[in-house]
Design a protein around this motif. Structure first.
Motif, short mmCIF file in Angstrom:
data_model
loop_
_atom_site.label_atom_id
_atom_site.label_comp_id
_atom_site.label_asym_id
_atom_site.label_seq_id
_atom_site.Cartn_x
_atom_site.Cartn_y
_atom_site.Cartn_z
N LEU A 848 -43.03 48.41 -48.68
CA LEU A 848 -41.59 48.12 -48.62
C LEU A 848 -41.15 47.62 -49.99
O LEU A 848 -41.84 46.82 -50.62
CB LEU A 848 -41.33 47.04 -47.56
CG LEU A 848 -39.93 46.45 -47.49
CD1 LEU A 848 -38.97 47.45 -46.88
CD2 LEU A 848 -39.94 45.17 -46.65
N LEU A 849 -40.01 48.12 -50.46
CA LEU A 849 -39.43 47.63 -51.71
C LEU A 849 -38.16 46.87 -51.39
O LEU A 849 -37.23 47.42 -50.78
CB LEU A 849 -39.10 48.79 -52.65
CG LEU A 849 -40.26 49.30 -53.51
CD1 LEU A 849 -41.19 50.16 -52.69
CD2 LEU A 849 -39.74 50.07 -54.70
N LEU A 850 -38.15 45.62 -51.80
CA LEU A 850 -36.97 44.79 -51.58
C LEU A 850 -36.35 44.46 -52.93
O LEU A 850 -37.05 44.04 -53.85
CB LEU A 850 -37.35 43.47 -50.92
CG LEU A 850 -37.54 43.41 -49.41
CD1 LEU A 850 -37.89 41.99 -49.03
CD2 LEU A 850 -36.28 43.85 -48.69
N ASP A 851 -35.06 44.63 -53.04
CA ASP A 851 -34.35 44.22 -54.25
C ASP A 851 -34.08 42.73 -54.14
O ASP A 851 -33.31 42.30 -53.29
CB ASP A 851 -33.04 45.01 -54.35
CG ASP A 851 -32.27 44.67 -55.62
OD1 ASP A 851 -32.55 43.62 -56.22
OD2 ASP A 851 -31.38 45.45 -56.00
N VAL A 852 -34.76 41.95 -54.97
CA VAL A 852 -34.61 40.50 -54.91
C VAL A 852 -33.92 39.97 -56.16
O VAL A 852 -34.10 38.81 -56.52
CB VAL A 852 -35.98 39.80 -54.71
CG1 VAL A 852 -36.55 40.16 -53.35
CG2 VAL A 852 -36.96 40.17 -55.82
N THR A 853 -33.14 40.83 -56.81
CA THR A 853 -32.41 40.38 -57.99
C THR A 853 -31.56 39.16 -57.63
O THR A 853 -31.50 38.19 -58.38
CB THR A 853 -31.50 41.51 -58.51
OG1 THR A 853 -32.28 42.70 -58.62
CG2 THR A 853 -30.89 41.17 -59.85
N ASP A 854 -30.93 39.24 -56.49
CA ASP A 854 -30.28 38.06 -55.92
C ASP A 854 -31.11 37.68 -54.70
O ASP A 854 -30.91 38.22 -53.61
CB ASP A 854 -28.85 38.38 -55.51
CG ASP A 854 -28.20 37.20 -54.81
OD1 ASP A 854 -28.84 36.12 -54.76
OD2 ASP A 854 -27.09 37.35 -54.29
N PRO A 855 -32.05 36.76 -54.87
CA PRO A 855 -32.98 36.49 -53.77
C PRO A 855 -32.32 35.85 -52.55
O PRO A 855 -32.89 35.84 -51.47
CB PRO A 855 -34.01 35.55 -54.40
CG PRO A 855 -33.34 34.97 -55.59
CD PRO A 855 -32.34 35.96 -56.06
N VAL A 856 -31.13 35.31 -52.76
CA VAL A 856 -30.43 34.75 -51.60
C VAL A 856 -30.00 35.88 -50.67
O VAL A 856 -29.88 35.70 -49.47
CB VAL A 856 -29.20 33.93 -52.07
CG1 VAL A 856 -28.47 33.33 -50.89
CG2 VAL A 856 -29.65 32.83 -53.03
N HIS A 857 -29.76 37.02 -51.24
CA HIS A 857 -29.37 38.18 -50.44
C HIS A 857 -30.27 39.37 -50.78
O HIS A 857 -29.83 40.32 -51.43
CB HIS A 857 -27.90 38.56 -50.72
CG HIS A 857 -26.95 37.45 -50.44
ND1 HIS A 857 -26.39 36.69 -51.44
CD2 HIS A 857 -26.50 36.95 -49.28
CE1 HIS A 857 -25.60 35.77 -50.90
NE2 HIS A 857 -25.65 35.90 -49.60
N PRO A 858 -31.53 39.30 -50.38
CA PRO A 858 -32.43 40.42 -50.69
C PRO A 858 -31.97 41.69 -49.98
O PRO A 858 -31.41 41.63 -48.89
CB PRO A 858 -33.79 39.95 -50.15
CG PRO A 858 -33.47 38.90 -49.15
CD PRO A 858 -32.18 38.27 -49.57
N LYS A 859 -32.18 42.80 -50.63
CA LYS A 859 -31.71 44.06 -50.06
C LYS A 859 -32.88 45.02 -49.89
O LYS A 859 -33.69 45.17 -50.81
CB LYS A 859 -30.68 44.72 -50.99
CG LYS A 859 -29.38 43.98 -51.06
CD LYS A 859 -28.44 44.69 -52.02
CE LYS A 859 -27.16 43.89 -52.21
NZ LYS A 859 -26.40 44.33 -53.35
#
Lengths: 975, 269
Positions: A848-859
């Motif tokens: 799984l790849l999660l975009d955690v650039t904004d870790p408060v709102h991972p995508k």
């Protein structure tokens, strides 16, 4: 100092007067009555030099009394080459003068009679010699052993009077740089690099007219004059003229905009050259070189809408905001003095020696108001002091537009009661930071392209721009590998102050011989000091923001000081796996991953943790340490990967091994419930246990500088200070991720990435985004947690596991930044994003790849099925010229798989290597391009400037030990 | 896995938790229908043809109210009753309203009842297709339309399920197997994958032999010592040529230490 400079100037004038043709100079300085027959054809032409009467002939030569064009003009003696070569200094000077009176070859005759000092100075300046650029490259690539090699485009020597006072950095002479030194060791990158400067670095100085030869279309942004004209005669971006002179071809690119000089070049003119290398001319204007592979269309979001220098530059206020001075309407010459730009007559090898301006000259210091005087004693004529002596106000008058800019004073910023007083700044602008350059903190962003690459191919020939001969070897450069505008680095500069570091001239090399056979591929340079030449050098980034970086970006980010990160690790050739079949080395085929194959194996029983140690300089694997409950800690010599051998086994050293981390001469083992064990591997073949932390269960480890982050099973996450590896100190005995909830959370894997703050688009007023050390924590019973570990002793959960997926076990995690390329159509912008790579069990094994650039709102970004039984993963950054690819390499009970995640939303399995029971764990042979200092605090990378260096271990520890006095996470996590 | 399916992991977990019936169904369709009709009539106290308000037994809304209108119709009641025991409840894998509802639960981060573009992890094209009023957000109605289409796709897949989708489509209790008490697809497909005919399609039956190994299995091989001549010398001539070697040119140059074009034992150290 002033006296010295004045004396030098006087000497220069005298010398130039001696050199200049006397009688003629005297004649031509008289006001011209008319321009003779020139005006007949060139009717309406603009006045080039309105400050004093100068005739056409005084500059261009020729015969104003002649009746025909042929007789009036200067005839060309030889056909011009029509290419980019640098013509000899004595070649057809009469015609050179006729074509461009600003040409340095004739400037003594044209500009010199009135401006003798200027002509002398500029021909000895770095703008003419290029010594700094050339010297850095030669040193970093191991061609020469001396820093600051005294080489230039042409021979030059200090001709000022012998008794004139000189700065200590002044050089007596520079010699013309040599061409290809084919007699060197052809297996070394340094040999091939010698072919590069004369073929690729000769277009960016005042002896050259650059790439945009007259008549060559499509070179927008490159058109310029040479010599004095390069700065004082503006060109349009498209090189087309709008002159009223009817004889000038208005459709042929490569003509000045008009027949008009300017006293001060504007920023665009400086940008005609300052777009390569560290690109400060771009950075200042809020632009950056494009990331390889990003869409190149005028409508793509985040790109400058106009094609300049053959490319569409990034211009994205969200990631590359312009320097605050540019945003306020200032130009380069508003700060940079004449001496900075035209030189002070002395030869220098480094820009920092030649440049005299500093922030303090206008902004003063914390204790003193601005003096308006540079460090070499030059008075700034455009800085005006007003107000009262006690409360002065300073204004800078724009040299181009006359606009007044109020100049805030550092002293006022920390002076309580002043209108510029800033409470937060008081905490930073104090004696503790007295040895920092202003731009250490006020540098908004830095463009870094780690891993420049040059390719030299002897099957082809290329023009040696100095000799004018085509010689064997085509050298292509400017191939970028990693791109980042987020990362930030600091070190000591040549003046003994802490300053930002950026990638400079470090290049890795590939070369082919005349038959096309590979001589070397992606070879990393080594300096003569035996250190890596893939290095950085201090810079004034020209991305100034009024808001400084936040404290944590230095004091809690070991990566800032070259301690490395999970980004920018360049994959080399081999993967090492460990499992029930022992230690196995796979040869990874970068171009055809499906051809990746088993190379060799060593008999070690039930390997459950593995760490590869690569050579500090070449990045080639030397040792692999495998931990096994049966064989203990096993040292494997893998320096000859096809024929590895077991050097030693420390039976009983590992009971329940879960993770191994190698750093410098230390090795850290997570031994399950048995705690952490530290080994000394100074003698690589014989690991020696030096410490244990038995009280802390350890299932996953991540070393960030001198902090060991621990996935501590049921205790959650923990942290250990390993500044003294012999006496590790637990700073956080356990942080319950579930906050005391009854549901169990068993942390088994951890990875950490520091996320730097980003400047606000409004660099004057807007706050930076919150920086943080982000940990992604994998649990065996409660999925994934994102935790802020900026303060290792006081972590807090940024994004908890989703309760509905809490049963999902996570097998392994990784963090890395990927420059995600946008769509061709422009709907998706190119952006630098932070990703969590998560291996988890859910009806089989999945990535799984999660975009955690904004870790408060991972995508959620993407996912793919992997083979059941996959146990661990590593992110491999693979360079297949001209693009960087990102692979996830996995190991499991069925073997190894390679997943291409270069497009994170579309991960694709590109190779499955069957090796039943072979691998449960793996590590990679790789070279971290952002690691300048090893785990012991010893330099890995060299620094090409004398006096500049990385922070040593003691200094680094002191910076990191700073208490967290500046901020505390508020509810919701905002600092 | 598609984004949609990643989301379904969550949905299925919830659905699986609700499915607690393990009773083997022995009644015929007609008997089930008749029993359901009777049960419905008993529950429908006011005999208005729907169970609503105080007639609703606790938990029946989640179980029988397939369209989310706060009442259970006879048709809904019978439809649920006719499902396999473990599927006798509303589920996002079969019922559009519940699929849309789960979408909101998962994606609606700001809890405003709609799903904005930045909240939706699916692809741009799909978002544009179903954001019919082009306001940059999925309204409940738009979500329902999308869920309806997705359920239609699921039903299409159910008609001819392939091995890779089988567990996703039918494993309601998430135990890694599909039993008849949770299977509502075509019987021939079940028979096709139920190779040992034990009424259970197990993971091992769905995937090829080589995919069946378990992490916990004992190793079948002993650790071994191999050098590159043993692994790559295909023609067994005691040396590895460039053609036999798999890997980068750079790796080859490192391994062929004496540069003679082949790797032999003389290149070992």
């Amino acid at each position: 100092m002033r006296a010295r400079v004045a004396l030098a100037a006087l000497a220069a004038c005298v010398l130039a007067a001696l050199v200049a043709p006397r009688g003629r100079a005297a004649d031509e300085k008289k006001p011209a009555a008319n321009n003779g027959s020139c005006a007949t054809c060139h009717a309406g032409i603009e006045e080039m030099h309105p400050w004093s009467a100068v005739t056409c002939v005084m500059c261009h030569g020729g015969d104003a009394a002649a009746a025909t064009k042929e007789a009036a003009h200067v005839a060309r003696k030889a056909r011009p080459p029509g290419d980019e070569r640098v013509l000899g200094q004595g070649l057809d000077l009469e015609y050179a003068r006729f074509a461009d009176p600003g040409d340095l070859r004739v400037a003594a005759q044209t500009c010199g009679p009135c401006h003798p000092r200027s002509v002398y100075d500029v021909t000895h300046s770095l703008h003419a010699t290029t010594t700094g650029h050339l010297a850095d490259g030669l040193y970093e690539n191991g061609v020469v052993s001396e820093r600051h090699a005294r080489v230039g485009v042409f021979d030059a020597r200090d001709e000022l009077p012998a008794d004139a006072p000189r700065p200590k950095e002044a050089l007596p002479s520079v010699r013309q740089i040599d061409g290809f030194q084919g007699a060197g060791d052809r297996d070394k990158a340094s040999t091939h690099f010698t072919d590069l400067p004369r073929k690729n670095c000769m277009q960016c100085h005042l002896w050259s007219h650059g790439r945009a030869v007259r008549g060559r279309a499509g070179m927008d942004g490159d058109y310029r004059g040479q010599g004095c004209s390069a700065c004082h005669v503006p060109y349009a971006d498209d090189g087309l003229s709008t002159t009223r002179d009817p004889t000038v071809d208005k459709y042929e690119p490569g003509h000045p905009r008009q027949h008009k000089m300017v006293r001060f070049p504007d920023t665009d003119t400086c940008g005609r050259c300052h777009y390569g290398d560290a690109s400060i001319g771009l950075s200042f204007r809020g632009m950056a070189q494009p990331v390889p592979g990003m869409p190149q269309t005028p409508d793509a979001p985040g790109l400058h809408g106009k094609r300049l220098n053959g490319t569409y530059y990034i211009e994205d206020p969200a990631s590359t905001p312009a320097d605050v001075h540019h945003q306020r309407g200032m130009h380069c010459v508003d700060c940079h003095t004449r001496n900075d730009v035209m030189g002070d007559g002395f030869l220098y090898a480094r820009m920092e020696d030649a440049v005299e301006i500093s922030c303090e000259a206008c902004h003063g210091t914390n204790d003193e108001y601005a003096t308006g005087v540079t460090r070499r004693g030059t008075k700034l004529s455009n800085l005006v002091r007003k107000g009262t002596p006690e409360r002065p106000e300073f204004f800078l008058v724009g040299r181009i537009d006359g606009k007044q800019h109020r100049v805030k004073q550092s002293k006022d910023v920390v002076l309580r009661g002043s209108k510029d007083f800033n409470e937060k700044a008081v905490a930073a602008m104090n004696a503790d930071h007295a040895r920092l350059q202003c731009h250490a903190c006020h540098s908004g962003w830095s463009p870094n392209f780690f891993g420049f690459h040059f390719d030299r191919n002897e099957q082809f020939t290329q023009l040696d721009l100095i000799s004018g001969q085509r010689t064997v070897g085509r050298v292509t450069t400017q191939e970028k590998v990693f791109s980042t505008f987020k990362s930030f680095y600091l070190g000591w500069d040549s003046h003994g102050r802490v300053a930002p570091y950026m990638v400079g001239f470090s290049t890795m090399a590939s070369a082919h011989d005349e038959k096309g056979a590979l001589v070397m591929e992606q070879a990393l340079p080594t300096t003569r000091a035996g250190l890596s030449g893939m290095t950085m050098i201090h810079h004034q980034t020209h991305t100034t923001t009024a808001r400084a970086r936040q404290c944590a970006e230095c004091h809690r980010s070991p990566a800032t000081f070259g301690r490395g990160s999970s980004n920018f690790r360049l994959m080399r050739d081999f993967v090492v796996t460990g499992g029930d079949l022992g230690v196995r080395l796979l040869s990874l085929d970068r171009k055809k991953p499906d051809d990746t194959a088993l190379l060799s194996a060593l008999p070690v029983a039930k390997v459950r943790a593995i760490a590869v140690v690569s050579d500090r300089v070449t990045g080639r694997c030397t040792w692999a340490y495998a931990a096994s409950p049966e064989d203990g800690l096993v040292a494997c010599d893998v320096s000859s990967p096809g024929f590895p051998r077991i050097a030693s086994k420390e039976q009983g050293a590992a009971k329940d091994p879960r993770a191994l981390v190698a750093a410098g001469t230390k090795l850290y083992l997570a031994d399950g419930d048995n705690g952490i064990t530290v080994f000394d591997v100074s003698t690589a073949s014989k690991p020696r246990q030096i410490a244990r932390v038995p009280e802390l269960p350890a299932f996953g480890l991540w070393l960030d500088g001198t902090t060991l982050h621990v996935a501590a099973g049921g205790r959650g996450i923990a942290a250990v200070d390993v500044r003294d590896p012999k006496a590790p100190r637990v700073v956080n005995p356990g942080f319950d991720l579930n906050g005391g909830d009854t549901a169990s959370v068993t942390a088994t894997r951890i990875a950490v990435l520091f996320q730097y703050g980003r400047p606000n688009q409004n660099v004057l007023e807007g706050p930076r985004t919150t920086p943080r050390a982000l940990a992604v924590v994998g649990t065996s019973d409660a999925a994934l947690w994102l935790v802020d570990v900026t303060e290792p002793a006081a972590p807090w959960v940024v994004s908890p596991s989703n309760r509905r997926t809490e049963r999902v076990p996570v097998l392994d995690v990784a963090l890395s930044t990927i420059y995600e390329l946008g769509s061709e159509g422009g709907a998706i912008p190119t952006d630098e994003r932070d990703y969590a790579f998560v291996l988890y069990e859910e009806n089989g094994t999945r990535l799984l790849l999660l975009d955690v650039t904004d870790p408060v709102h991972p995508k959620f970004k993407g996912s793919t099925d992997l083979r059941r039984g996959t146990q661990s993963l590593r992110v491999a950054r693979v360079y297949n010229p001209p693009f960087l690819q990102t692979f996830v390499v996995t190991a499991g009970t069925l073997g190894t798989q390679i997943v291409d995640v270069s497009k994170p939303d579309k991960p694709a399995v590109v190779a499955s290597i069957n090796q039943p029971q072979a691998g449960f764990v793996l590590d990679l042979e790789e070279f971290p391009l952002d690691r300048t200092v090893d785990g012991d605090g010893k330099p890995i990378m060299d620094v090409s400037h004398e006096g500049a260096r990385w922070l040593d271990r003691e200094e680094f520890d002191r910076v990191m030990a700073t208490p967290n006095f500046w901020s505390k996470p508020a509810p919701g996590g905002k600092r | 896995m598609t984004k949609r399916r990643a989301v379904l992991i969550v949905s299925l977990l919830a659905a699986g938790a609700a499915a607690d019936e393990t009773v083997k169904e022995t009644r015929s369709k007609g008997e089930i229908t008749a029993d359901a009709e009777k049960q419905f009539a008993r529950a429908d106290a006011n005999a208005d043809g729907k169970i609503a308000g105080e007639e609703l037994v606790k938990g029946w809304s989640e179980r029988y109210d397939l369209d989310g209108d706060a009442k259970v119709t006879r048709a809904e009641f019978v439809e649920v009753a006719l499902r396999p025991p473990k599927l006798r409840h509303a589920t996002p894998m079969r019922d559009a309203y519940w699929r849309a509802k789960f979408d909101v639960m998962i994606f609606d981060k700001n809890k405003d009842g709609t799903i904005q573009r930045e909240e939706y992890p699916g692809d741009e094209g799909k978002f544009r297709k179903y954001d019919r009023n082009k306001d940059g957000a999925f309204s409940p109605a738009e979500l329902l339309a999308m869920a309806t289409d997705e359920i239609e796709d699921i039903r299409k897949q159910m008609r001819n399920p392939d091995r890779y989708e089988f567990l996703t489509l039918f494993d309601a209790d998430k135990d890694g197997n599909v039993g008849l008490d949770e299977y509502d697809g075509p019987s021939d497909a079940f028979k096709k994958y139920d190779k040992n005919d034990d009424g259970l399609v197990a993971y091992d039956e769905l995937y090829p032999e080589r995919m069946r190994m378990k992490f916990d299995e004992e190793p079948k091989y002993e650790p071994e010592s191999l050098n590159m001549i043993e692994t790559m010398d295909k023609d067994k001539d005691g040396k590895v040529s460039r053609a036999e070697f798999k890997g980068t040119d750079d790796a080859w140059k490192r391994l062929d230490r004496n540069g003679d074009g082949v790797v032999t034992m003389s290149d070992a150290r």
